[in-house]
Each structure stands twice: as C-alpha cells, then as structure tokens.
Design an enzyme around this catalytic site. Sequence first.
Site, PDB file in Angstrom:
ATOM      1  N   CYS A   1      -4.787  -2.419   3.041  1.00 55.54           N
ATOM      2  CA  CYS A   1      -5.478  -1.278   3.639  1.00 55.54           C
ATOM      3  C   CYS A   1      -5.485  -1.515   5.140  1.00 55.54           C
ATOM      4  O   CYS A   1      -6.157  -2.441   5.617  1.00 55.54           O
ATOM      5  CB  CYS A   1      -6.898  -1.158   3.087  1.00 55.54           C
TER       6      CYS A   1
ATOM      7  N   THR B   1      -6.552   0.414   7.855  1.00 54.14           N
ATOM      8  CA  THR B   1      -7.820   0.634   8.544  1.00 54.14           C
ATOM      9  C   THR B   1      -8.876  -0.353   8.063  1.00 54.14           C
ATOM     10  O   THR B   1      -9.741  -0.770   8.831  1.00 54.14           O
ATOM     11  CB  THR B   1      -8.317   2.073   8.340  1.00 54.14           C
ATOM     12  N   GLY B   2      -8.778  -0.753   6.778  1.00 49.35           N
ATOM     13  CA  GLY B   2      -9.708  -1.752   6.265  1.00 49.35           C
ATOM     14  C   GLY B   2      -9.528  -3.092   6.951  1.00 49.35           C
ATOM     15  O   GLY B   2     -10.507  -3.776   7.281  1.00 49.35           O
TER      16      GLY B   2
ATOM     17  N   HIS C   1     -16.012   2.131   6.160  1.00 48.99           N
ATOM     18  CA  HIS C   1     -15.765   0.849   5.512  1.00 48.99           C
ATOM     19  C   HIS C   1     -17.063   0.038   5.410  1.00 48.99           C
ATOM     20  O   HIS C   1     -17.877   0.050   6.333  1.00 48.99           O
ATOM     21  CB  HIS C   1     -14.737   0.032   6.302  1.00 48.99           C
TER      22      HIS C   1
ATOM     23  N   GLU D   1     -10.272   0.621  -2.354  1.00 48.00           N
ATOM     24  CA  GLU D   1     -10.180   1.832  -1.542  1.00 48.00           C
ATOM     25  C   GLU D   1     -10.886   3.004  -2.216  1.00 48.00           C
ATOM     26  O   GLU D   1     -10.730   3.244  -3.416  1.00 48.00           O
ATOM     27  CB  GLU D   1      -8.720   2.191  -1.267  1.00 48.00           C
TER      28      GLU D   1
ATOM     29  N   ASN E   1     -15.021   2.744   1.569  1.00 44.68           N
ATOM     30  CA  ASN E   1     -14.069   1.690   1.228  1.00 44.68           C
ATOM     31  C   ASN E   1     -14.796   0.356   1.258  1.00 44.68           C
ATOM     32  O   ASN E   1     -15.524   0.066   2.219  1.00 44.68           O
ATOM     33  CB  ASN E   1     -12.920   1.670   2.246  1.00 44.68           C
TER      34      ASN E   1
ATOM     35  N   ASN F   1       0.878  -1.172   0.000  1.00 46.82           N
ATOM     36  CA  ASN F   1       0.000   0.000   0.000  1.00 46.82           C
ATOM     37  C   ASN F   1       0.915   1.221   0.000  1.00 46.82           C
ATOM     38  O   ASN F   1       1.415   1.639   1.045  1.00 46.82           O
ATOM     39  CB  ASN F   1      -0.871  -0.054   1.251  1.00 46.82           C
TER      40      ASN F   1
ATOM     41  N   CYS G   1      -5.076   6.971   7.313  1.00 45.45           N
ATOM     42  CA  CYS G   1      -4.659   5.758   6.615  1.00 45.45           C
ATOM     43  C   CYS G   1      -3.763   4.976   7.556  1.00 45.45           C
ATOM     44  O   CYS G   1      -2.744   5.506   8.031  1.00 45.45           O
ATOM     45  CB  CYS G   1      -3.923   6.126   5.330  1.00 45.45           C
TER      46      CYS G   1
END
Length: 291
Positions: free
Chosen positions: A247, A249-250, A189, A238, A220, A20, A81
């Site tokens: 990702c 936070t994902g 998300h 994203e 997302n 990423n 992020c």
Amino acid sequence: MGEHAPDRGIPFVKMHGLGNDYVFIDGEEVAVPDPPAMSRRVSDRRRGIGSDGLILLLPPEAGGDIRMRMFNADGSEAEMCGNGIRCLVAMAVDHGRVATDARRVRVETLAGLREAFVADVGAGPVARITGDMGPPSFGPAAVGADPAGLLAIGPGEDEAAARGLHPAVAGHPEADAARWWLVSMGNPHAVAFVPDAEAVDLHAIGPPVERHRAFPARINAHLASVLAPDAILMRTWERGSGPTDACGTGACAVAAAAIRAGLVERRVRVRLPGGELLIDWPEGRSVRMTG
C-alpha cells in the site's frame, strides 16, 4: 466464469506495484457506466480477473495531465492510491496520454493534485516512477474520525495518536496497547507500531479497525515494526480490499508517523509483503515514494 465474468470486449491492462494489483481501463477508449459494479466483478479472484480494485485513466478536468478514479475490490471509491498512481502514469505514457518523454506528470485525484516523476520509460516493461504524495496530516480530524469513538487521544497538540481502539483489538495485547497513529495522505490511515508486526493476526484485527465506530468512512489499518533507524516492516489491511501485498499511501503514512514519533530517519526503507518502498520526507516538504 458465469454471471460474474467481466464485460466482454472491454480492453484493460493489469498492473501491480509490489504486488498491489489493479485492473486499469482507459476511459478515453471505453466508457464504464457503473465503475463500482465493474470493480467488484473484475476484482473477484475466482470468477473475475482478480485484483485489489479498478482504476480508470480519464481526461483531466482541473489543470492536471491525467485524472484518476480508483475503486476498491468491494466497489467503494477511494480518494487515491500511491501504487495505483505509479502504474497509471506508466499506462498514460504507454497510451500516449502524456508525452513519451515526460518527466513530471500531474495526476488529478479525489485527494487533490498529485505529481509523479518518471525515469526509465522506454527502457523496458518496468518504469521507475516516484510519486509525490503531498504532506501528511495527523489526528482524528485529518482522517474524519469521531473522537467520541476513541478511548483516548493524544499526546501532542495535534492529537496525532489514539491510545486505543478497544474493543476492535480486544484479545490482541500488542495492538490493544499500541498508540494508533491517525494519518491522512489524502486518504485515511491508522498505524500501530508493535514489536513484531508479523506475529499479530492481521485478519483478526484488520476488519474491526477498518469498520470501527470512530471511523464512519472506514480506514486503512497498518501494523508496523521499526527494524532500524532507516528500516520499517509493515503489513496492511486496506479499506474495501482487505490484506494487500503493498500500500503506497499506507507506507507513506507509516513512515510519516515513525518520523513524527522520532523512531526513524527522514529517509527510510519500508518493507511490505510484496517488496520494498523508499520513503523520503524532507522537513517541511511532501512525502515521496519510490518503488
């Protein structure tokens, strides 16, 4: 490189967390007058540097050690992020913005103050950094969704999951039938658990979910499969950048949803195309990620 080339003479660092990747600019060294335009230019993988976006390292304004501004590849600004925070902290240590022996760095973001815990700085080019991403929030209100745009909401008192995002996922039975968990980690998300996340066409589902009418600020989108009580596989689309190798936070949102649903343990390995993150969510505490 033509007219889309980045401005000449601006020092930058390119870093990634599990693939990423972002272009980082030290805002104390150089001013970036138009960050959205700069992000679009540097992110172009054919005519620019090539990245998932642009992140600025800035002086703190609200009690932190450093401040972060993050822009997606399309120029839109995001709240924060996870992988970007880990890279930004490594850059801050390297540039002397925080003490070289710092073990905790407070990062100001649009989602509030986040903390990073540092290990192995100075041991080589890669630092091991754990990000404290704060507690997750669940439900339409948490992600800024318009409930009128969702087919069904629930179950649970917090309205954690949307039953369907039709017509965005029409023609994709697994995703259409899935409960799309709505989770905020400071940014929004949507998470769907499917039998085989790798078999679902992310490029067909990602864009319409990101821009679904229920999400006026976009979202997302993540497809995930539980592999074991301590392992999840996920793929991510994203907001503003498209498919990415990882990702942070994902991954936190996926793990939090799986834990909330009783599908996995509170310490889980999340496998992404770019590698693996360890997500830990002790009861009553913040979610932490280490990669």
